[in-house]
Design an enzyme around this catalytic site. Structure first.
Site, PDB file in Angstrom:
ATOM      1  N   TYR A 222       0.823  -1.225   0.000  1.00  0.00           N
ATOM      2  CA  TYR A 222       0.000   0.000   0.000  1.00  0.00           C
ATOM      3  C   TYR A 222       0.858   1.277   0.000  1.00  0.00           C
ATOM      4  O   TYR A 222       0.784   2.093  -0.933  1.00  0.00           O
ATOM      5  CB  TYR A 222      -0.919  -0.066   1.221  1.00  0.00           C
ATOM      6  CG  TYR A 222      -1.712   1.179   1.532  1.00  0.00           C
ATOM      7  CD1 TYR A 222      -2.516   1.794   0.577  1.00  0.00           C
ATOM      8  CD2 TYR A 222      -1.691   1.714   2.819  1.00  0.00           C
ATOM      9  CE1 TYR A 222      -3.261   2.911   0.896  1.00  0.00           C
ATOM     10  CE2 TYR A 222      -2.441   2.830   3.151  1.00  0.00           C
ATOM     11  CZ  TYR A 222      -3.217   3.428   2.181  1.00  0.00           C
ATOM     12  OH  TYR A 222      -3.950   4.540   2.497  1.00  0.00           O
TER      13      TYR A 222
ATOM     14  N   ASP B 112       9.659  -7.516  -3.518  1.00  0.00           N
ATOM     15  CA  ASP B 112       8.444  -7.832  -2.754  1.00  0.00           C
ATOM     16  C   ASP B 112       8.206  -9.338  -2.825  1.00  0.00           C
ATOM     17  O   ASP B 112       8.487  -9.961  -3.862  1.00  0.00           O
ATOM     18  CB  ASP B 112       7.241  -7.078  -3.363  1.00  0.00           C
ATOM     19  CG  ASP B 112       6.156  -6.790  -2.341  1.00  0.00           C
ATOM     20  OD1 ASP B 112       5.842  -5.613  -2.106  1.00  0.00           O
ATOM     21  OD2 ASP B 112       5.620  -7.771  -1.762  1.00  0.00           O
ATOM     22  N   ASN B 113       7.703  -9.927  -1.752  1.00  0.00           N
ATOM     23  CA  ASN B 113       7.344 -11.358  -1.825  1.00  0.00           C
ATOM     24  C   ASN B 113       5.837 -11.534  -2.042  1.00  0.00           C
ATOM     25  O   ASN B 113       5.325 -12.644  -2.025  1.00  0.00           O
ATOM     26  CB  ASN B 113       7.807 -12.108  -0.568  1.00  0.00           C
ATOM     27  CG  ASN B 113       7.036 -11.678   0.679  1.00  0.00           C
ATOM     28  OD1 ASN B 113       6.167 -10.809   0.628  1.00  0.00           O
ATOM     29  ND2 ASN B 113       7.359 -12.305   1.802  1.00  0.00           N
TER      30      ASN B 113
ATOM     31  N   SER C 260       3.340 -11.121  -0.225  1.00  0.00           N
ATOM     32  CA  SER C 260       2.561 -11.756   0.844  1.00  0.00           C
ATOM     33  C   SER C 260       1.358 -10.895   1.231  1.00  0.00           C
ATOM     34  O   SER C 260       0.380 -11.409   1.754  1.00  0.00           O
ATOM     35  CB  SER C 260       3.437 -12.016   2.073  1.00  0.00           C
ATOM     36  OG  SER C 260       3.888 -10.795   2.628  1.00  0.00           O
TER      37      SER C 260
ATOM     38  N   PHE D  15      10.019  -0.808   3.438  1.00  0.00           N
ATOM     39  CA  PHE D  15       8.612  -0.894   3.848  1.00  0.00           C
ATOM     40  C   PHE D  15       8.253  -2.303   4.325  1.00  0.00           C
ATOM     41  O   PHE D  15       7.363  -2.457   5.157  1.00  0.00           O
ATOM     42  CB  PHE D  15       7.677  -0.605   2.658  1.00  0.00           C
ATOM     43  CG  PHE D  15       7.805   0.758   2.052  1.00  0.00           C
ATOM     44  CD1 PHE D  15       7.234   1.857   2.666  1.00  0.00           C
ATOM     45  CD2 PHE D  15       8.470   0.945   0.852  1.00  0.00           C
ATOM     46  CE1 PHE D  15       7.328   3.112   2.098  1.00  0.00           C
ATOM     47  CE2 PHE D  15       8.568   2.195   0.274  1.00  0.00           C
ATOM     48  CZ  PHE D  15       7.993   3.284   0.892  1.00  0.00           C
TER      49      PHE D  15
ATOM     50  N   LYS E 114       2.080  -5.818   9.589  1.00  0.00           N
ATOM     51  CA  LYS E 114       1.689  -4.549  10.206  1.00  0.00           C
ATOM     52  C   LYS E 114       0.412  -4.573  11.040  1.00  0.00           C
ATOM     53  O   LYS E 114      -0.044  -3.518  11.475  1.00  0.00           O
ATOM     54  CB  LYS E 114       1.544  -3.495   9.108  1.00  0.00           C
ATOM     55  CG  LYS E 114       0.472  -3.847   8.113  1.00  0.00           C
ATOM     56  CD  LYS E 114       0.233  -2.756   7.094  1.00  0.00           C
ATOM     57  CE  LYS E 114      -0.871  -3.152   6.159  1.00  0.00           C
ATOM     58  NZ  LYS E 114      -1.106  -2.231   5.073  1.00  0.00           N
TER      59      LYS E 114
ATOM     60  N   SER F  57       6.661   3.757  12.991  1.00  0.00           N
ATOM     61  CA  SER F  57       5.251   4.002  13.287  1.00  0.00           C
ATOM     62  C   SER F  57       5.108   4.783  14.580  1.00  0.00           C
ATOM     63  O   SER F  57       5.935   4.651  15.491  1.00  0.00           O
ATOM     64  CB  SER F  57       4.563   2.635  13.433  1.00  0.00           C
ATOM     65  OG  SER F  57       3.340   2.768  14.109  1.00  0.00           O
TER      66      SER F  57
ATOM     67  N   TYR G 192       4.082  -6.167  17.276  1.00  0.00           N
ATOM     68  CA  TYR G 192       4.308  -5.325  16.097  1.00  0.00           C
ATOM     69  C   TYR G 192       5.086  -4.072  16.493  1.00  0.00           C
ATOM     70  O   TYR G 192       6.090  -3.711  15.871  1.00  0.00           O
ATOM     71  CB  TYR G 192       2.957  -4.942  15.460  1.00  0.00           C
ATOM     72  CG  TYR G 192       3.059  -3.758  14.534  1.00  0.00           C
ATOM     73  CD1 TYR G 192       3.669  -3.890  13.289  1.00  0.00           C
ATOM     74  CD2 TYR G 192       2.578  -2.495  14.913  1.00  0.00           C
ATOM     75  CE1 TYR G 192       3.800  -2.786  12.449  1.00  0.00           C
ATOM     76  CE2 TYR G 192       2.698  -1.404  14.086  1.00  0.00           C
ATOM     77  CZ  TYR G 192       3.307  -1.556  12.853  1.00  0.00           C
ATOM     78  OH  TYR G 192       3.439  -0.459  12.043  1.00  0.00           O
TER      79      TYR G 192
ATOM     80  N   LYS H 275       9.023  -2.625  15.507  1.00  0.00           N
ATOM     81  CA  LYS H 275       9.374  -1.294  14.977  1.00  0.00           C
ATOM     82  C   LYS H 275      10.386  -0.607  15.899  1.00  0.00           C
ATOM     83  O   LYS H 275      11.347   0.007  15.436  1.00  0.00           O
ATOM     84  CB  LYS H 275       8.128  -0.424  14.818  1.00  0.00           C
ATOM     85  CG  LYS H 275       7.208  -0.877  13.705  1.00  0.00           C
ATOM     86  CD  LYS H 275       7.881  -0.722  12.346  1.00  0.00           C
ATOM     87  CE  LYS H 275       7.124  -1.393  11.222  1.00  0.00           C
ATOM     88  NZ  LYS H 275       7.846  -1.413   9.949  1.00  0.00           N
TER      89      LYS H 275
ATOM     90  N   LEU I 276      -9.630   1.341  11.036  1.00  0.00           N
ATOM     91  CA  LEU I 276     -10.905   2.034  10.901  1.00  0.00           C
ATOM     92  C   LEU I 276     -11.322   2.227   9.440  1.00  0.00           C
ATOM     93  O   LEU I 276     -12.452   1.910   9.067  1.00  0.00           O
ATOM     94  CB  LEU I 276     -10.815   3.385  11.620  1.00  0.00           C
ATOM     95  CG  LEU I 276     -12.059   4.255  11.567  1.00  0.00           C
ATOM     96  CD1 LEU I 276     -13.245   3.547  12.210  1.00  0.00           C
ATOM     97  CD2 LEU I 276     -11.809   5.591  12.262  1.00  0.00           C
TER      98      LEU I 276
HETATM   99  N1  UFG Z   1     -11.702   1.896  15.602  1.00  0.00           N
HETATM  100  C1  UFG Z   1     -13.034   1.641  15.873  1.00  0.00           C
HETATM  101  N2  UFG Z   1     -13.610   0.588  15.227  1.00  0.00           N
HETATM  102  C2  UFG Z   1     -12.941  -0.199  14.332  1.00  0.00           C
HETATM  103  C3  UFG Z   1     -11.586   0.079  14.068  1.00  0.00           C
HETATM  104  C4  UFG Z   1     -10.992   1.130  14.734  1.00  0.00           C
HETATM  105  O1  UFG Z   1     -13.666   2.320  16.683  1.00  0.00           O
HETATM  106  O2  UFG Z   1     -13.551  -1.139  13.791  1.00  0.00           O
HETATM  107  C5  UFG Z   1     -11.068   3.036  16.271  1.00  0.00           C
HETATM  108  C6  UFG Z   1      -9.918   2.663  17.183  1.00  0.00           C
HETATM  109  O3  UFG Z   1     -10.371   2.298  18.464  1.00  0.00           O
HETATM  110  C7  UFG Z   1      -9.079   3.942  17.164  1.00  0.00           C
HETATM  111  C8  UFG Z   1      -9.302   4.483  15.735  1.00  0.00           C
HETATM  112  O4  UFG Z   1     -10.507   3.872  15.281  1.00  0.00           O
HETATM  113  O5  UFG Z   1      -9.585   4.870  18.079  1.00  0.00           O
HETATM  114  C9  UFG Z   1      -8.189   4.135  14.777  1.00  0.00           C
HETATM  115  O6  UFG Z   1      -7.953   2.739  14.820  1.00  0.00           O
HETATM  116  P1  UFG Z   1      -7.024   2.000  13.738  1.00  0.00           P
HETATM  117  O7  UFG Z   1      -7.098   0.529  14.043  1.00  0.00           O
HETATM  118  O8  UFG Z   1      -7.393   2.423  12.360  1.00  0.00           O
HETATM  119  O9  UFG Z   1      -5.591   2.601  14.018  1.00  0.00           O
HETATM  120  P2  UFG Z   1      -4.700   2.609  15.348  1.00  0.00           P
HETATM  121  O10 UFG Z   1      -4.506   4.038  15.711  1.00  0.00           O
HETATM  122  O11 UFG Z   1      -5.228   1.712  16.378  1.00  0.00           O
HETATM  123  O12 UFG Z   1      -3.358   1.948  14.818  1.00  0.00           O
HETATM  124  C10 UFG Z   1      -2.639   2.541  13.753  1.00  0.00           C
HETATM  125  C11 UFG Z   1      -1.961   1.458  12.933  1.00  0.00           C
HETATM  126  C12 UFG Z   1      -0.892   0.778  13.724  1.00  0.00           C
HETATM  127  C13 UFG Z   1       0.016   1.796  14.332  1.00  0.00           C
HETATM  128  C14 UFG Z   1      -0.726   2.849  15.083  1.00  0.00           C
HETATM  129  C15 UFG Z   1       0.256   3.909  15.499  1.00  0.00           C
HETATM  130  O13 UFG Z   1      -2.882   0.497  12.507  1.00  0.00           O
HETATM  131  O14 UFG Z   1      -0.140  -0.038  12.865  1.00  0.00           O
HETATM  132  O15 UFG Z   1      -1.722   3.432  14.261  1.00  0.00           O
HETATM  133  O16 UFG Z   1      -0.268   5.103  15.789  1.00  0.00           O
HETATM  134  F1  UFG Z   1       0.846   1.156  15.164  1.00  0.00           F
END
Ligand code: UFG
Length: 332
Positions: free
Chosen positions: A13, A33-34, A36, A82, A86, A126, A150, A154, A204
């Site tokens: 991505y 890239d593999n 995956s 990259f 993740k 990250s 994870y 990092k 999200l």
């Molecule tokens: N959220 C929901 N419902 C969902 C998914 C997420 O309410 O179905 C909320 C989470 O609780 C959070 C926000 O949306 O408040 C963002 O969640 P994400 O899972 O999109 O992202 P995160 O901030 O949890 O994690 C991201 C990356 C990680 C990284 C992190 C570092 O996915 O790889 O940011 O800041 F480590």
């Protein structure tokens, strides 16, 4: 002469978006890239987007001989690393796989760089390395910690690079701490097709897309009792095209100054889950049903970047706001 840049995980991505930005900036990116967690069609689409043939090696970073062959075939000016697993939740279930792939991959890459006398690297880190941070917005000087395998991969990756720098003071190392990347190239060509995705989405934005398409009934909002204005989690979402441009600036800084840096790549602005739902619903013109669910283990209330260092060191500033991030994420 055009400078060749090795992109490990370049078909993924962020890698693919960076490929386009580098090509536009006059570099010659080369993918390793593999596949995956990348689409087999991506190199063809990158060729279509850039109007130039895409150099791509189907190789696993854990294959040292394969890596040596790629390095022997090109004279790289730098590498952007990259390639890594993740998904936070997946990492809790499969820590060994994350250590093996993320730390092992970096170890092999560093070995190849030493053998082939390449001393410039951009590392995909990250904001997860800040753990649950008291300082908001978060400056690069904030304390670091890991709350899951994870994040540990990092954090250890950054520390390994720190030790490489001690041994090789002439190396130029860029550590880029990404906040929450969203969005897609406006052509829509860099969308990962669901059948090629091996890691089920837990973020999200992909889930908002599933709800808008009707493949997920409703969004579970993980907690509405955080200490934030509407009680839901605040995050710093950054358009992947802005993120890609950050890599171009980081590479240009490494090449012109030969100095190392560690910078946040975010917008500096935090949006709540409810704000994201409203903005995405407006962008796709569909209802986004949601329900309030319990907090997700390991989540923090807020996480957004202090962007002043990125501006000072790289001249980096984001261009895209929330509405564009949502509009560009939506490919019906
Ligand atoms: N959220 C929901 N419902 C969902 C998914 C997420 O309410 O179905 C909320 C989470 O609780 C959070 C926000 O949306 O408040 C963002 O969640 P994400 O899972 O999109 O992202 P995160 O901030 O949890 O994690 C991201 C990356 C990680 C990284 C992190 C570092 O996915 O790889 O940011 O800041 F480590």
């Amino acid at each position: 002469m055009t400078q060749k840049i090795l992109l490990t995980g370049g078909a993924g991505y962020i890698g693919a978006h960076t490929y386009v930005a580098l090509s536009k900036a006059g570099f010659e990116p080369v993918i390793l890239d593999n596949f995956s967690n990348a689409d087999r069609d991506t190199p063809a689409r990158l060729a279509q987007l850039t109007g130039k043939a895409c150099l791509c090696h189907d190789c696993d970073l854990l294959d040292s001989d394969g890596l040596d062959a790629v390095f022997a075939a090109h004279d790289f000016a730098a590498t952007v690393h990259f390639a890594a697993y993740k998904a936070v939740g997946d990492s809790v279930a499969r820590p060994q796989a994350y250590f093996n792939n993320n730390m092992g991959g970096l170890i092999n890459l560093l070995g190849a760089m030493e053998r082939h006398d390449l001393g410039r690297i951009v590392f995909s880190s990250s904001a997860t390395v800040y753990g649950d941070c008291d300082q908001q917005p978060i400056p690069e000087t904030a304390p670091l910690s890991a709350t899951n395998p994870y994040g540990l991969s990092k954090l250890v990756g950054e520390q390994m690079l720190g030790q490489m720098q001690v041994a090789h003071p002439d190396w130029a190392i860029s550590i880029l701490r990404y906040f929450n990347p969203v969005g897609l190239h406006k052509s829509g060509l860099l969308r990962l097709s669901p059948e090629e995705t091996t890691q089920p989405p837990e973020n999200l934005m992909p889930r908002l897309i599933e709800v808008a398409k009707g493949t997920r009934k409703q969004l579970s909002v993980f907690g509405d009792d955080y200490d934030t204005p509407d009680g839901t989690g605040l995050r710093d979402y950054i358009h992947v095209e802005d993120l890609a441009r950050g890599h171009v600036l980081a590479l240009q800084a490494l090449i012109t100054t030969d100095e190392s840096h560690t910078v946040n790549l975010g917008t500096g602005q935090g949006y709540s889950v409810l704000e994201m739902i409203a903005a995405f619903a407006a962008a796709c013109g569909r209802d986004i049903p949601y329900t309030i669910a319990p907090r997700r283990a390991g989540d923090v209330a807020r996480c957004y970047a202090d962007v002043s260092h990125a501006k000072a060191v790289l001249g980096f500033e984001t261009e895209f706001g929330l509405n564009e991030m949502c509009a560009d994420s939506w490919v019906a």
